[in-house]
Every structure is written in C-alpha cells, then in structure tokens.
Design a protein around this motif. Structure first.
Motif, PDB file in Angstrom:
ATOM      1  N   VAL A   1       1.161   3.160  10.157  1.00 46.44           N
ATOM      2  CA  VAL A   1       0.474   2.198   9.297  1.00 46.44           C
ATOM      3  C   VAL A   1       1.151   0.827   9.260  1.00 46.44           C
ATOM      4  O   VAL A   1       0.966   0.050   8.321  1.00 46.44           O
TER       5      VAL A   1
ATOM      6  N   PHE B   1       1.117   9.997   3.017  1.00 44.44           N
ATOM      7  CA  PHE B   1       2.173  10.544   3.872  1.00 44.44           C
ATOM      8  C   PHE B   1       2.032  12.051   4.068  1.00 44.44           C
ATOM      9  O   PHE B   1       2.689  12.631   4.912  1.00 44.44           O
ATOM     10  N   GLN B   2       1.166  12.675   3.234  1.00 39.51           N
ATOM     11  CA  GLN B   2       1.013  14.119   3.380  1.00 39.51           C
ATOM     12  C   GLN B   2       0.012  14.435   4.480  1.00 39.51           C
ATOM     13  O   GLN B   2      -1.077  13.876   4.503  1.00 39.51           O
TER      14      GLN B   2
ATOM     15  N   MET C   1      -6.109   0.588   0.171  1.00 43.95           N
ATOM     16  CA  MET C   1      -5.926   2.013  -0.058  1.00 43.95           C
ATOM     17  C   MET C   1      -4.457   2.389   0.168  1.00 43.95           C
ATOM     18  O   MET C   1      -3.838   1.905   1.095  1.00 43.95           O
ATOM     19  N   MET C   2      -3.936   3.245  -0.701  1.00 47.56           N
ATOM     20  CA  MET C   2      -2.535   3.633  -0.578  1.00 47.56           C
ATOM     21  C   MET C   2      -2.307   4.501   0.664  1.00 47.56           C
ATOM     22  O   MET C   2      -3.148   5.323   1.030  1.00 47.56           O
ATOM     23  N   VAL C   3      -1.159   4.331   1.277  1.00 49.19           N
ATOM     24  CA  VAL C   3      -0.796   5.116   2.457  1.00 49.19           C
ATOM     25  C   VAL C   3      -0.615   6.577   2.052  1.00 49.19           C
ATOM     26  O   VAL C   3      -0.006   6.868   1.025  1.00 49.19           O
TER      27      VAL C   3
ATOM     28  N   CYS D   1       5.236   5.877  11.504  1.00 48.31           N
ATOM     29  CA  CYS D   1       4.513   5.848  10.226  1.00 48.31           C
ATOM     30  C   CYS D   1       3.009   5.742  10.475  1.00 48.31           C
ATOM     31  O   CYS D   1       2.213   6.257   9.703  1.00 48.31           O
TER      32      CYS D   1
ATOM     33  N   MET E   1      11.634   8.823   9.678  1.00 52.31           N
ATOM     34  CA  MET E   1      11.245   9.988   8.896  1.00 52.31           C
ATOM     35  C   MET E   1      11.834  11.235   9.540  1.00 52.31           C
ATOM     36  O   MET E   1      11.847  11.354  10.763  1.00 52.31           O
TER      37      MET E   1
ATOM     38  N   ASP F   1       0.821  -1.216   0.000  1.00 48.06           N
ATOM     39  CA  ASP F   1       0.000   0.000   0.000  1.00 48.06           C
ATOM     40  C   ASP F   1       0.851   1.262   0.000  1.00 48.06           C
ATOM     41  O   ASP F   1       0.377   2.332   0.387  1.00 48.06           O
TER      42      ASP F   1
ATOM     43  N   GLN G   1       4.512  -0.012   9.133  1.00 50.25           N
ATOM     44  CA  GLN G   1       5.649  -0.172   8.216  1.00 50.25           C
ATOM     45  C   GLN G   1       6.989   0.050   8.905  1.00 50.25           C
ATOM     46  O   GLN G   1       7.878  -0.783   8.788  1.00 50.25           O
TER      47      GLN G   1
END
Lengths: 320, 275
Positions: free
Chosen positions: B243, B5-6, B1-3, B241, A230, A107, B245
């Motif tokens: 999520v 990051f914004q 659904m794509m993660v 993160c 990050m 994802d 990861q």
C-alpha cells in the motif's frame, strides 16, 4: 492565532494538571548525556534538554509493533492503550516531522489510533549551528505551544486544557508564532528534482556512499524515517504474531528479492535512495521534503555523512 | 479507507506439481476477493511470513490461483504444506493490466519463465471476451522444455487456432518440436521476435519475465513499431506492505506496489533504474 501571556511557574502547573489523565513524556537529558523522551514531573527536568535522540515517531510508530495475532483461525488486533499521551516540550522541527508522518500514515489504523490519543505541547527551540530547518509557510501541528512567557493555542483540545488555568493567563491576543519557527536556516534549492535527476552519474554518491558502514543509525534517529519490515513470530502460548519493525534503507537486503536479485546492491545507490526519500519524497508525497533539518543523522553518523552537506554539494557547493 | 493488515483466511485446495519448483497452487478463500490480471496479493504462511505473488487466473473470486517458485524462506515453507493447510491472503494490490487498452487491437504477449503466470491471467481475461481483441500471439521463453508452464493448456489453445504460440528454450538436449500450431526454438525469447509477422501499429504488447528480460525486449518491441504507450510490463520488486508505506519496492520515487506493478514502456522510460 490565539495567544496568552503566562506567569512564572505556569509550566509546572500545566504539567500537574495533565498528570492525572495523561502519560506525560518530555525530552530529558540523562546523566549519560543522552536526551530521551521520558516521564517528567517538573518543567525544570526539561531544561536544557534539546532534541530527544530517538524522536517522537517511536510513540506513534513503535520500533516493534504487533499488527495482529492469530490463534487457531481467529485474527485479533492488539488492544490499544486507552491512556492518552502528552508530549511536552517538543521542538518545532519534531512537530513538523510528525506532520509528515501524519501524511504517510493517514490510512494506517495502528498509527492513527495512537495519534488521536496524542496531545502535543510544543516549545520554542534555539537553533544550533547543526540545524538546517527549511523555511515553512505554515505553523507545525500542536495543541499548545510555549515560547518564553507566552503560549499559543492550536486546537480545541489545547484550549480545553486552559480552562482550569485561566487565572494565570493574561494579555490575550491574536499573535503570530515566533518567527524563528517558520524562518528556517537552509533553503532547499527549487530545482532539486532536476539537480537530483542529473546527478545520477556524479562521483558524489560513490565517494560519500563508500564511507557508509550501513549501520542504520541515521534512519533510526531520523524523525521522518519510517521504512518497515514485517515478520512473524510464534509466541509461547501458541499464537502467531505478525510484527512490524523499523527497517533501514541502508541495509543490504532492503531491496533484495527471493532468488537473489538486489535492486539497490551498492551503498552509493542506497545513499542516493535515502537522499531522494528525505529531500524529494516518494509516491503521492513527491515534492514534499521529509527532512526537517534537525541534524540528528549527521550527529549519529560514525563516518560523518551529513545529508545537508550532500544537499549543498548537489546545489553546487563544496564536496561533503 | 484504512489499510487492512489482516489476511483473509484461505486453505490450499490443490497443488499442481507438473513443473518442479514452480508449482501451481489453488487456494480457496473464506471471503471472495477480486484480483485483476497484473495485480498481486500478499500470501501469508502464518508463523513464517508473507510474500507477494500475482494472480495466474482470471476471474478469481472464491479461489485464488498462483504459480509459486520455491525461491526463499517463506515459499520453501509453503512447499512443505499439503492440500488443506491454512494460509492467509491479503490484497489485491496495485494496478493491473489496463484491459481497455487491449480492446480492438492485436495482442503480443512475451513471457519469460515464471512471467507466464501473470500473462496467463491476462490471456484468460482476453479470451473471456475473445471478440474484443484481434490476433493473440504468445512468445514464451523457458529455461528447458520441462519448465514450460501451462503447456497442455497453451497447446490446446494453439491447436484450436485461438492464439498463436511460439516457445523458446535456453537448453534442450534434442531438437525442439514443432507442429502447425506452435513452434519451439533453442535460444532466448528475443530470437522469436526476429522473423515474427505481426502488425505493430495495431498491436498492444504485455511483457512479463525476469528483470534481465526487460532490458532488451521492451525497447526491441518499440523498435519494431509498437507504441511505447501500449507496451506493458510488470515489475518485480520487494513488495511487502502493498500500500505504498514500507518503501522496499520504491523505484525512481515510485511505489511499484501501489502505482504499479504494471507500467507502460513510456512510463518506465521516465523511471531511471526501473528496467
């Protein structure tokens, strides 16, 4: 699986056919003895290369990546390169490692953008005494796979590459891949979860962990290590960039929270954490081993910590 | 659904500085997000970094409220900002308190220090449908009387008879105060459990506090007779993160950020090293 025999010199003509449309990278041994993924022009440069020191994760999950930049109030994602990358001469273990990262980053838009632009041309390896690939039920992901004088087609993309080279192919057939790709060299014990849980109090972790110097080499060279950190950077033009960088579970601050609480303060705990991640997996991937048995971590370790020896000790063998 | 990051752009709308180094921030978001009690967001100070923080209010929507302790590099940067400053909010992340499990039962909330903030969001959610739960008792331990968060609010609720409040403070120079509605003792929050009158068999507990709190309180509650499946705690870890990861928060093979941070005691018992 669809397969053809090919004639001498075919590999070079394949490389030639890719060069116009792809950035072609392959493992090449430098004059310093280090194998790197780098641009190649001829197949002879690959041989006898072996595994690249820094594995192909760096192509799909770069050591430093920009997730977004911010100017005033506007967030922007960096524009991805549109030139597809062809990775050529990739060993089965590294292809399996990529299959694992595909699960981890299923994802993740940044990973997927690069992954969808990645052509994989595998080639067979000769296992060394340090290899401990687990046996596999399924073949690894690839578009084309070359072994001796035969090639296998693993995708429509791979099949498409062959249309211009048909004249050099013969003896088509439905043949299995060479057995050594899936045979493996070391079986992971079936009751590893129980062995691992029961091992919490064993001196093994402390004894091996105390040798660790927390340098992080093992994770940097591991084809499936993907912990990341990050951080923000102020760019000279006034923008802010949020970056994602490879992190390392052996570093002391990996589980440190603000206020000073560290949830994995000792090297023994961090060793056990890394072992658990590699061999048993986290979260939804629990039960899927991330270790492909390439042996890079043991070769890179300055104090001879070998995860396969830890595994063997846990299964009742000698102390590592 | 794509993660994603914004972050969603947000501004600091208000800063309540009643408690030193534990200010209550209200952020106004440019797009509404719904953060359930027990869930968290990553609050981003552009150019500095981001940190995880639980919601202190329910419901949110166009605003997000959080109690933030000045504890590290990024929170120190937040404390240098004024109302109107731009930040970013990414989330919500994780599994919050299972509100359905509270319905029809008495509720025991046990807070330690800043742990009051997520429990305030839970309390607000429960009070929003006051008829759905029975008696609500809050046990709240703080370092000193001046560190008690939401004191006016909690004492208002206690005075109105909506909930019962019992405070403890580690340190105090004078005798703690006491009214009919609420009492305060010197000592640890566990002291408040000793002569507590409640009905364990019909109680759901939610605990939030520093890691040291969980070591004693959770099993104490089970010993008092609350079903371990109905004792909930929210774990603090280094969530980055959000999520599942980056791996910093992993505990016993579990991603605290996405599979938690709220777990039942029954689940925590199966996660060695989690408490």
């Amino acid at each position: 699986m669809r397969s053809w025999a090919f004639q001498a010199g075919f590999e070079d003509r394949l490389l030639q056919s890719l060069r116009g449309d792809y950035r072609v990278l392959a493992p090449v041994r430098g004059t310093d003895g280090v194998v790197r993924l780098q641009p190649v022009r001829s197949w002879a440069e690959l041989s006898p290369a072996g595994l690249p020191l820094i594995p192909l994760k760096k192509v799909v999950f770069p050591p430093h990546d920009v997730l977004w930049t911010l100017m005033e109030y506007e967030y922007r994602e960096p524009a991805p390169s549109s030139v597809p990358v062809a990775l050529v001469g990739i060993a089965p273990c590294d292809l399996y490692a990529l299959a694992y990262l595909d699960l981890v980053f299923a994802d993740d838009p940044h990973y997927q953008r690069r992954r969808q632009n990645l052509l994989l041309i595998g080639s067979n390896c000769r296992p060394t005494p340090e290899c401990f690939c687990p046996p596999r039920r399924e073949p690894p992901p690839f578009d084309l796979f070359l072994a001796a004088d035969r090639l296998w087609v693993g995708s429509a993309w791979g099949a498409g590459l062959l249309t211009a080279l048909q004249a050099e192919l013969s003896s088509p057939g439905d043949l299995p891949l060479p057995a050594e790709i899936t045979d493996g060299q070391q079986q992971v014990p079936e009751n590893l979860e129980q062995l691992f849980t029961a091992s919490a109090g064993l001196p093994l972790w402390r004894e091996v962990g105390e040798r660790c110097v927390s340098c992080g080499a093992c994770s940097a060279v591991c084809p499936t290590c993907y912990c990341y950190e990050m951080s923000d950077e102020a760019l000279p033009d006034g923008r802010v960039a949020r970056r994602r960088e490879w992190d390392n579970c052996f570093f002391r601050n990996h589980a440190l929270v603000a206020g000073g609480q560290n949830f994995r303060p000792t090297r023994a705990e961090r060793l056990r954490f890394r072992f658990e991640h590699k061999m048993l997996g986290f979260g939804a991937l629990r039960g899927i081993s991330a270790c492909v048995g390439c042996g890079r971590c043991a070769r890179a370790c300055p104090v001879d910590i070998d995860i396969s020896a830890v595994l063997a000790a846990l299964a009742g063998g000698n102390k590592p | 659904m794509m993660v994603a990051f914004q972050p969603v752009p947000a501004v600091i709308e208000a800063i309540d500085k009643k408690v030193a180094d534990n200010h209550l921030f209200t952020f106004r978001l440019s797009e509404s997000i719904s953060v359930a009690p027990g869930q968290f967001v990553e609050l981003s100070i552009p150019g500095v970094g981001a940190f995880p923080v639980s919601t202190a209010a329910h419901p949110g929507g166009a605003t997000f409220q959080a109690c933030i302790r000045r504890a590290g590099r990024v929170t120190a940067a937040l404390y240098r900002l004024d109302e109107g400053a731009n930040v970013g909010i990414r989330g919500p992340f994780g599994q919050g308190f299972p509100l359905a499990a509270f319905a029809g039962r008495d509720v025991l909330l046990v807070a330690g220090g800043l742990g009051m903030a997520p429990l305030r969001a839970l309390l607000q959610a429960l009070l929003g449908e006051r008829g759905r739960v029975g008696e609500i008792i809050l046990l709240y331990g703080s370092r000193e009387p001046d560190a008690i968060l939401f004191r006016d609010e909690l004492e208002g609720l206690a005075a109105a008879g909506t909930i019962k409040v019992r405070y403890s403070v580690d340190f105090a120079t004078e005798l703690p105060w006491s009214t009919d509605a609420y009492v305060c003792r010197i000592g640890l929050v566990t002291e408040l459990l000793r002569d507590l009158r409640f009905a364990p068999a019909q109680t759901v507990a939610a605990v939030c506090g520093p890691p040291s709190l969980y070591g004693c309180v959770l099993e104490d509650l089970a010993r008092l007779g609350i079903d371990p499946e109905r004792i909930y705690a929210t774990l603090e870890r280094r969530m980055q993160c959000g999520v599942g990861q980056c791996c910093h928060c992993v505990t016993a093979g579990v991603f605290v950020c996405s599979q938690g941070p709220v777990f039942s005691l029954a689940e925590l018992r199966r996660l060695p090293g989690s408490i």
